[in-house]
Design an enzyme around this catalytic site. Structure first.
Site, PDB file in Angstrom:
ATOM      1  N   CYS A  46     -12.789 -17.809 -28.547  1.00 30.46           N
ATOM      2  CA  CYS A  46     -12.832 -18.467 -29.501  1.00 30.46           C
ATOM      3  C   CYS A  46     -11.890 -19.498 -29.949  1.00 30.46           C
ATOM      4  O   CYS A  46     -10.851 -19.083 -29.620  1.00 30.46           O
ATOM      5  CB  CYS A  46     -12.774 -17.174 -31.032  1.00 30.46           C
ATOM      6  SG  CYS A  46     -12.442 -18.138 -32.911  1.00 30.46           S
ATOM      7  N   SER A  56      -9.668  12.110   9.368  1.00 27.95           N
ATOM      8  CA  SER A  56      -9.622  12.014   7.823  1.00 27.95           C
ATOM      9  C   SER A  56      -9.141  13.031   7.589  1.00 27.95           C
ATOM     10  O   SER A  56      -9.578  14.346   8.115  1.00 27.95           O
ATOM     11  CB  SER A  56     -10.705  11.049   6.809  1.00 27.95           C
ATOM     12  OG  SER A  56     -11.784  11.706   7.249  1.00 27.95           O
ATOM     13  N   ASP A  69      22.392  -8.693  -2.499  1.00 28.77           N
ATOM     14  CA  ASP A  69      21.322  -9.070  -1.823  1.00 28.77           C
ATOM     15  C   ASP A  69      22.257 -10.774  -1.024  1.00 28.77           C
ATOM     16  O   ASP A  69      21.626 -10.728  -1.133  1.00 28.77           O
ATOM     17  CB  ASP A  69      20.636  -9.951  -3.293  1.00 28.77           C
ATOM     18  CG  ASP A  69      19.831  -8.721  -3.477  1.00 28.77           C
ATOM     19  OD1 ASP A  69      19.741  -7.115  -3.167  1.00 28.77           O
ATOM     20  OD2 ASP A  69      18.598  -8.417  -4.093  1.00 28.77           O
ATOM     21  N   GLU A  93       1.625   5.433   5.758  1.00 27.39           N
ATOM     22  CA  GLU A  93       0.823   4.441   4.785  1.00 27.39           C
ATOM     23  C   GLU A  93       0.999   3.368   4.383  1.00 27.39           C
ATOM     24  O   GLU A  93       2.571   3.078   3.921  1.00 27.39           O
ATOM     25  CB  GLU A  93       0.378   5.886   3.435  1.00 27.39           C
ATOM     26  CG  GLU A  93      -0.870   5.325   2.600  1.00 27.39           C
ATOM     27  CD  GLU A  93      -2.429   5.633   3.417  1.00 27.39           C
ATOM     28  OE1 GLU A  93      -2.295   6.786   4.270  1.00 27.39           O
ATOM     29  OE2 GLU A  93      -2.996   6.301   2.480  1.00 27.39           O
ATOM     30  N   LYS A 124      -6.191  17.446  -3.875  1.00 31.28           N
ATOM     31  CA  LYS A 124      -6.570  15.986  -4.584  1.00 31.28           C
ATOM     32  C   LYS A 124      -6.099  17.077  -5.995  1.00 31.28           C
ATOM     33  O   LYS A 124      -6.534  17.773  -6.339  1.00 31.28           O
ATOM     34  CB  LYS A 124      -7.875  15.430  -4.121  1.00 31.28           C
ATOM     35  CG  LYS A 124      -7.605  14.799  -2.846  1.00 31.28           C
ATOM     36  CD  LYS A 124      -7.546  13.684  -2.919  1.00 31.28           C
ATOM     37  CE  LYS A 124      -8.365  12.568  -3.170  1.00 31.28           C
ATOM     38  NZ  LYS A 124      -9.099  11.344  -3.095  1.00 31.28           N
ATOM     39  N   ARG A 155      -7.641   1.039   9.690  1.00 34.39           N
ATOM     40  CA  ARG A 155      -8.008   2.223  10.255  1.00 34.39           C
ATOM     41  C   ARG A 155      -9.131   2.501  10.637  1.00 34.39           C
ATOM     42  O   ARG A 155     -10.181   2.684  11.709  1.00 34.39           O
ATOM     43  CB  ARG A 155      -8.169   3.487   9.340  1.00 34.39           C
ATOM     44  CG  ARG A 155      -8.990   4.948   9.271  1.00 34.39           C
ATOM     45  CD  ARG A 155      -8.513   5.553   8.053  1.00 34.39           C
ATOM     46  NE  ARG A 155      -9.052   7.117   8.696  1.00 34.39           N
ATOM     47  CZ  ARG A 155     -10.739   7.021   8.177  1.00 34.39           C
ATOM     48  NH1 ARG A 155     -11.219   6.454   7.880  1.00 34.39           N
ATOM     49  NH2 ARG A 155     -11.724   8.709   8.603  1.00 34.39           N
ATOM     50  N   ASP A 162      21.744 -12.389   2.113  1.00 35.57           N
ATOM     51  CA  ASP A 162      20.501 -13.623   1.962  1.00 35.57           C
ATOM     52  C   ASP A 162      21.534 -14.845   2.906  1.00 35.57           C
ATOM     53  O   ASP A 162      21.133 -15.298   3.886  1.00 35.57           O
ATOM     54  CB  ASP A 162      20.836 -14.661   1.082  1.00 35.57           C
ATOM     55  CG  ASP A 162      19.302 -13.848  -0.186  1.00 35.57           C
ATOM     56  OD1 ASP A 162      18.549 -12.970   0.731  1.00 35.57           O
ATOM     57  OD2 ASP A 162      19.289 -14.102  -1.015  1.00 35.57           O
ATOM     58  N   LYS A 192       0.103  20.212   6.008  1.00 38.24           N
ATOM     59  CA  LYS A 192      -0.201  20.258   7.573  1.00 38.24           C
ATOM     60  C   LYS A 192      -0.198  21.895   8.207  1.00 38.24           C
ATOM     61  O   LYS A 192       1.531  21.969   7.657  1.00 38.24           O
ATOM     62  CB  LYS A 192       0.509  19.217   8.192  1.00 38.24           C
ATOM     63  CG  LYS A 192      -0.154  17.995   7.652  1.00 38.24           C
ATOM     64  CD  LYS A 192       0.575  16.692   8.063  1.00 38.24           C
ATOM     65  CE  LYS A 192       0.672  15.573   7.352  1.00 38.24           C
ATOM     66  NZ  LYS A 192       0.346  14.085   7.446  1.00 38.24           N
ATOM     67  N   LYS A 202       0.285  12.300  -0.932  1.00 43.09           N
ATOM     68  CA  LYS A 202      -0.457  12.196  -0.619  1.00 43.09           C
ATOM     69  C   LYS A 202      -0.283  10.735  -1.142  1.00 43.09           C
ATOM     70  O   LYS A 202      -1.052  10.645  -1.936  1.00 43.09           O
ATOM     71  CB  LYS A 202      -1.498  12.479  -0.737  1.00 43.09           C
ATOM     72  CG  LYS A 202      -3.541  12.362  -0.275  1.00 43.09           C
ATOM     73  CD  LYS A 202      -4.803  12.955  -0.628  1.00 43.09           C
ATOM     74  CE  LYS A 202      -5.682  12.171   0.885  1.00 43.09           C
ATOM     75  NZ  LYS A 202      -6.113  10.793   0.627  1.00 43.09           N
TER      76      LYS A 202
HETATM   77  S1  IVH Z   1      -1.765  12.917   7.673  1.00 40.30           S
HETATM   78  C1  IVH Z   1      -4.955  13.887  11.258  1.00 40.30           C
HETATM   79  N1  IVH Z   1      -0.599  12.545   5.927  1.00 40.30           N
HETATM   80  O1  IVH Z   1      -5.326  10.196   3.491  1.00 40.30           O
HETATM   81  C2  IVH Z   1      -4.435  13.707  10.300  1.00 40.30           C
HETATM   82  N2  IVH Z   1      -2.595  11.929   5.887  1.00 40.30           N
HETATM   83  O2  IVH Z   1      -7.815  11.015   3.932  1.00 40.30           O
HETATM   84  C3  IVH Z   1      -4.398  12.449   9.531  1.00 40.30           C
HETATM   85  N3  IVH Z   1      -3.122  10.081   3.482  1.00 40.30           N
HETATM   86  O3  IVH Z   1      -6.382   8.499   6.168  1.00 40.30           O
HETATM   87  C4  IVH Z   1      -3.621  12.172   8.507  1.00 40.30           C
HETATM   88  N4  IVH Z   1      -0.229  10.461   2.628  1.00 40.30           N
HETATM   89  O4  IVH Z   1      -4.578   7.272   4.697  1.00 40.30           O
HETATM   90  C5  IVH Z   1      -2.045  12.125   6.218  1.00 40.30           C
HETATM   91  N5  IVH Z   1       1.032  12.498   3.956  1.00 40.30           N
HETATM   92  C6  IVH Z   1      -0.070  12.520   4.531  1.00 40.30           C
HETATM   93  C7  IVH Z   1      -0.658  10.787   3.479  1.00 40.30           C
HETATM   94  C8  IVH Z   1      -2.120  11.271   4.722  1.00 40.30           C
HETATM   95  C9  IVH Z   1      -1.875   9.576   2.751  1.00 40.30           C
HETATM   96  C10 IVH Z   1      -4.035   9.108   3.645  1.00 40.30           C
HETATM   97  C11 IVH Z   1      -4.361   9.042   5.474  1.00 40.30           C
HETATM   98  C12 IVH Z   1      -5.491   9.557   5.364  1.00 40.30           C
HETATM   99  C13 IVH Z   1      -6.561   9.849   4.093  1.00 40.30           C
HETATM  100  C14 IVH Z   1      -6.678  11.339   4.833  1.00 40.30           C
END
Ligand code: IVH
Length: 679
Positions: free
Chosen positions: A435, A90, A41, A184, A323, A144, A45, A299, A123
């Site tokens: 107190c 979302s 570091d 994110e 979730k 967003r 710096d 995905k 996620k």
């Molecule tokens: S993909 C169309 N990938 O989850 C694809 N989202 O409810 C859109 N999120 O608003 C999102 N990790 O903020 C994607 N690996 C990830 C993610 C992710 C977190 C959040 C993101 C989004 C929400 C979806």
């Protein structure tokens, strides 16, 4: 003639500036993206300092993508609204294996006979961010918002080190005109906790969890403050007409290539069973990550197939969020009691019907304060929702209205301290009751516990239950009496569960604590708003208990990072007769009242040097003095704490030891350069 040479000098400076920028960018990339730094570091710096210096002499050469331009610009009044050309969708949520398999069935029906595979990603439990790079440079960062329009938070995002200000391209590769990236922003749990601790010390409001802290930070109108917060970024989505990308998996590789941070935990899954397996894995292992995740995102991998599936309403049909089971549970609120802390704060505690929650059974949770209970309308007898996130203590976050029994009782905050019976009071602008009785047994216990704790005086064997026992037995009535325990050996030995050996150990630990540094003692005194860091600052600044005690509120505020709240609190503490009496007793007990070897503030602060062998330009003691004049420490033996070994002619065994410990080794020339740069 003159002009030509100054032009040449100008060119040289420009190329030096560019070289420094490139070097810093490379180190940023190694540090923030690869997590594999190659310099310390300190060295980093030094590079930054050099670049800042050159740029301030030649402000016309500053460009917006220079690494120096991350520190944060001017405060803004409000954020510009940005329309997202492609809405930020979302995801639909699922909660079970069955849901995931249903999702897969829908995908198969829509795709037909073709093969397909998935990418399973973490996620991230943070805040979604959209980035636009134009001609390779960061041009826009937006939240967003409602999916259609969000806030332009570019100035704030520029301060996040893991967001590159410019994309990296290989030699000969095209500079893409426009690239859009989504991802994110989040905070590591550790950074979040540290930040909250500091906020608490400063009397500021703390954040409930890393996500709230991230969202709150991104909304700040002062980028300089944002720059101080430990934000990081992960990208997971790439859109560009100019790139030929066939799959999500390729997108992730491409993002990585462009220099963006991509989680290493994305996995290609050949079918839904592998997706389920991955989800199970992360549900069990989530706490091993340094940040919070709340599920997996699944995905469909191939982009052509994604396009065929399209979106319904606000979510794509080709992706879904799995979730994890929330770390919330419902249980009955049997009662509300109040607890008195070491500084007299009276907090309401929920007494719960025991319930299993994220790895342990809990029967108590915090209810924060009187206003919180009233605002949430929580009553005794209710079925309440308790939540545990990360390492944070469990909290009641609400109740289930449908389950409210008739006769659920509103809570009336007591007017008297449950521990000592004295009246309690609430200061203006504060949510907590206090107190104010210094002798209150709960406070006495709390103070002793805090004083003896590991981060303060580190008296082993004097934890919560021992303190409780010693106080109840009348052996300890104040912190000062800890050092009188030596004379009460017999009484100690006669206590239940204590024997000669454990008393011996305790007394040894007490004696040993006499040598704890002054800063730890100061922290241990438990002055309101004085946490570890503030104690350290005060100890370094004043150097001794006497000077600190004699300081005025103004003098206290003079210490950097100490504001009026802390100054007032410290001053009040030392003016108090009881504090003064405690301090004189501690002095008599032989504790450290001076900060050892007051290190001078300087460019080498916090760095430890060892010098070995014969140097040609100066003697060893001179070299040590140089280091110390710049705020560094010079010691004689190499250990893990050594930062640099400076090697002259004929070095001894220190050299081998330093190599073994992988300590940075400097020859005389490098050492001189470092000193030069640090002046
Ligand atoms: S993909 C169309 N990938 O989850 C694809 N989202 O409810 C859109 N999120 O608003 C999102 N990790 O903020 C994607 N690996 C990830 C993610 C992710 C977190 C959040 C993101 C989004 C929400 C979806």
């Amino acid at each position: 003639m003159k002009r030509a040479s100054s032009q040449r000098a100008g060119k040289e400076i420009q190329s030096e500036i560019e070289r420094l920028r490139k070097e810093i960018r490379d180190h940023d990339y190694r540090y923030y993206i690869l997590a594999d730094p190659t310099i310390s570091d300190f060295e980093y710096d030094q590079l930054m300092k050099k670049l800042t210096g050159l740029e301030s002499q030649h402000p016309d050469l500053i460009t917006p993508d220079s690494p120096t331009q991350r520190v944060g610009g001017e405060p803004t009044k409000e954020f510009r609204q940005i329309r997202h050309p492609a809405p930020m969708l979302s995801l639909a949520n699922t909660y079970s294996e069955e849901d995931l398999r249903d999702f897969d069935k829908r995908v198969r029906n829509l795709i037909g006979a073709e093969d397909y595979d998935y990418v399973s990603e973490l996620k991230f439990d943070g805040v979604a961010l959209r980035l636009v790079y134009e001609d390779g440079l960061l041009a826009l960062a937006a939240t967003r918002g409602d999916g259609e329009t969000g806030d332009d938070i570019t100035a704030n995002v520029r301060t996040i080190r893991s967001v590159p200000l410019r994309l990296s391209f290989g030699r000969g590769e095209p500079r893409y005109r426009s690239i859009e990236i989504r991802g994110e922003v989040l905070m590591n749990r550790e950074g979040f906790q540290k930040m909250n601790r500091e906020r608490e010390e400063n009397g500021e409001k703390t954040f409930a969890n890393p996500r709230n802290a991230t969202a709150g930070t991104l909304k700040l109108q002062d980028p300089k403050e944002v720059a101080r917060r430990p934000l990081r970024f992960f990208s997971y989505y790439l859109i560009s007409d100019e790139l030929n990308i066939d799959s999500q998996w390729e997108s992730l590789q491409m993002l990585r290539k462009l220099g963006l941070p991509v989680s290493e935990h994305a996995r290609r899954c050949k079918d839904i069973s592998q997706v389920v397996e991955t989800a199970r894995y992360w549900e069990a292992e989530r706490d091993k990550l340094p940040f919070e995740i709340d599920g997996n995102v699944v995905k469909l991998n191939r982009i052509s197939q994604q396009q065929r599936l399209g979106a319904v309403a606000k979510s794509p049909r080709w992706a879904i969020a799995y979730k994890f089971a929330a770390r919330q549970a419902n249980t009955i609120l049997n009662d509300i009691t109040v607890q008195v802390g070491r500084i007299g704060t009276v907090t309401p505690v929920a007494e719960l019907e025991p319930v299993y929650l994220a790895g342990s059974t809990i029967s108590r949770a915090t209810l924060h304060n009187e206003d919180y209970i009233r605002e949430k309308d929580i009553r005794i007898g209710d079925t309440v929702i308790v939540e545990k996130s990360g390492d944070v203590i469990p909290a009641v976050v609400g109740f289930v209205p449908a389950k409210r029994p008739t006769g659920a009782k509103s809570f009336k905050f007591p007017q008297k301290c449950p521990s000592c019976g004295e009246p309690i009071s609430r200061f203006e602008g504060e949510a907590a009751y206090y107190c104010e009785n210094y002798e209150c047994p709960s406070q006495v216990r709390g103070r002793i516990e805090h004083f003896a704790s590991r981060r303060a005086m580190d008296i082993e064997g004097m934890g919560e239950s021992a303190v409780d026992q010693l106080v109840s037995a009348g052996l300890l009535r104040s912190v000062a009496e800890i050092y009188g325990l030596e004379k009460r050996r017999e009484e100690l030995e006669s206590l239940e569960r204590w024997g000669k050996k454990s008393v011996d150990n305790l007394l040894k630990a007490v004696d040993k604590s006499r040598g704890r540094p002054f800063s730890k003692l100061l922290y241990g005194l438990g002055v309101r708003h004085v946490g570890e860091r503030t104690a350290q600052l005060l100890a370094e600044h004043f150097g001794s208990m006497q000077r600190l005690m004699d300081s005025s509120e103004d003098e206290l505020q003079f210490v950097s990072d100490i504001g009026p709240t802390i100054a007032e609190s410290v001053h009040r503490f030392f003016q108090d007769k009881r504090s003064r009496e405690l301090i004189s007793r501690l002095r008599a007990a032989g504790l450290q009242f001076e900060e050892a070897a007051r290190s001078r503030e300087g460019k080498l602060s916090g760095k430890t040097f060892v010098i070995t062998g014969t140097l040609s330009s100066f003697g060893r003691d001179e070299a040590k003095e140089l280091v110390e004049n710049l705020g560094g420490k010079a010691t004689d033996s190499v250990s893990k704490k050594t930062d640099y070994l400076v090697v002259g002619e004929n070095p001894g065994s220190k050299y081998d030891k330093a190599r073994k410990l992988k300590i940075t080794i400097l020859n005389e020339e490098e050492f001189l350069k470092l000193i030069e740069m640090s002046k």
